[in-house]
Write an enzyme that holds these catalytic residues in place. Structure first.
Site, mmCIF file in Angstrom:
data_model
loop_
_atom_site.group_PDB
_atom_site.id
_atom_site.type_symbol
_atom_site.label_atom_id
_atom_site.label_comp_id
_atom_site.label_asym_id
_atom_site.label_seq_id
_atom_site.Cartn_x
_atom_site.Cartn_y
_atom_site.Cartn_z
ATOM 1 N N HIS A 73 0.816 -1.217 0.000
ATOM 2 C CA HIS A 73 0.000 0.000 0.000
ATOM 3 C C HIS A 73 0.849 1.266 0.000
ATOM 4 O O HIS A 73 0.324 2.369 -0.200
ATOM 5 C CB HIS A 73 -0.987 0.001 1.176
ATOM 6 C CG HIS A 73 -0.406 0.402 2.488
ATOM 7 N ND1 HIS A 73 0.026 -0.500 3.429
ATOM 8 C CD2 HIS A 73 -0.184 1.630 3.037
ATOM 9 C CE1 HIS A 73 0.473 0.144 4.491
ATOM 10 N NE2 HIS A 73 0.364 1.442 4.283
ATOM 11 N N ASP A 121 -0.355 -7.546 1.774
ATOM 12 C CA ASP A 121 0.171 -6.178 1.714
ATOM 13 C C ASP A 121 1.696 -6.239 1.814
ATOM 14 O O ASP A 121 2.294 -5.933 2.847
ATOM 15 C CB ASP A 121 -0.429 -5.357 2.859
ATOM 16 C CG ASP A 121 -0.110 -3.875 2.764
ATOM 17 O OD1 ASP A 121 0.488 -3.459 1.747
ATOM 18 O OD2 ASP A 121 -0.449 -3.136 3.709
ATOM 19 N N SER A 216 4.147 2.653 8.142
ATOM 20 C CA SER A 216 3.770 1.572 7.240
ATOM 21 C C SER A 216 4.980 1.063 6.465
ATOM 22 O O SER A 216 5.875 1.831 6.102
ATOM 23 C CB SER A 216 2.715 2.059 6.246
ATOM 24 O OG SER A 216 1.496 2.328 6.874
#
Length: 269
Positions: A73, A121, A216
């Site tokens: 992502h 992911d 992230s």
């Protein structure tokens, strides 16, 4: 076959991986504090180019001399990226740090940005030039395939993400301890429920320490019995209720579910 086996050894179980010249300061772990400089030497800053400037967007982990592991992502198909290695303060020129362009991006084929809760992911970034390992730049270990950490196993998240919901981005690398929350607990009602899948790891949920925007793609670092640090998770999800929310632990992609994919991508690229 020989090449694949060799890569598996070099990436997933490298003899020189998971060891830091500057040992992490464990006394700083509980409260989410500034990391000791260069104590997580596989941590990278993934940066994108905009109007001639570079901006931090996500973390990542150096797992081979030419490859960085991050979250799918974090990647935009139109983005131009580089990684910063050996860096502590993102806004200061530091001796021993290195900026390297990303020459190829491989996103997991089953990643779907419209169905984030399905997982997968994960992405690999090939660097334009292989990097030499130094006291400030080292490889992360990957966990053995299929490894499932027990409930309350202590791991450590690192990154340059926001210190709290809508908070400021730090200059220096931060670290904090997160305890693993097992799948049975994390997938129960009142926690994350059906959002959590078995290809994920939950950690945290105490309302104090968690990942946040900017973390992230970065590593969930967990220490093996031999003292080496393994990257068991890739920062993936936090709650829409906020970054530090009770019973909503940070969600990570479970790396041990993807060893074969990682080795295959590196072998074929």
């Amino acid at each position: 076959m020989i090449r694949t086996l060799l890569l598996s050894t070099l990436v997933a179980g490298a003899l020189s991986c998971g060891v830091s010249t500057y040992a992490p300061d464990m006394s700083r772990m509980l409260g989410g504090e500034e990391a000791r400089p260069n104590s997580w030497p596989w941590q990278v800053s993934l940066q994108y180019s905009s109007n001639g400037q570079w901006y931090h967007t996500c973390g990542g982990s150096l797992i081979a001399n030419s490859w960085v592991l991050t979250a799918a992502h974090c990647i935009s198909s139109s983005g131009i990226y580089r990684v910063m290695l050996g860096q502590h303060n993102l806004y200061v020129a530091e001796s021993g740090s290195l900026a390297v362009s990303v020459s190829k991006i491989v996103v997991h084929k089953d990643w779907n940005s419209d169905q984030v809760s399905k997982g997968n992911d994960i992405a690999l970034l090939k660097l334009a030039n292989p990097v030499s390992l130094t006291d400030k730049i080292q490889l992360a270990c990957l966990p053995p395939a299929g490894t499932i950490l027990p409930n309350n196993y202590p791991c450590y998240v690192t990154g340059w993400g926001r210190l709290q919901t809508n908070g400021a981005l730090p200059d220096d690398l931060k670290q904090g301890q997160l305890l693993v929350v097992d799948y049975a607990t994390c997938s129960s009602s009142g926690w994350w429920g059906s959002t959590v899948k078995t290809n994920m790891i939950c950690a945290g949920g105490d309302g104090v320490i968690c990942t946040c925007n900017g973390d992230s793609g970065g590593p969930l670092n967990c220490q093996a019995s031999d003292g080496r640090w393994e990257v068991h998770g890739i920062g993936s999800l936090t709650s829409v209720l906020g970054c530090n929310y009770y019973y909503k632990p940070s969600i990570f992609t479970r790396v041990s579910n993807y060893n074969d994919w990682i080795n295959s991508v590196i072998a074929n690229n």
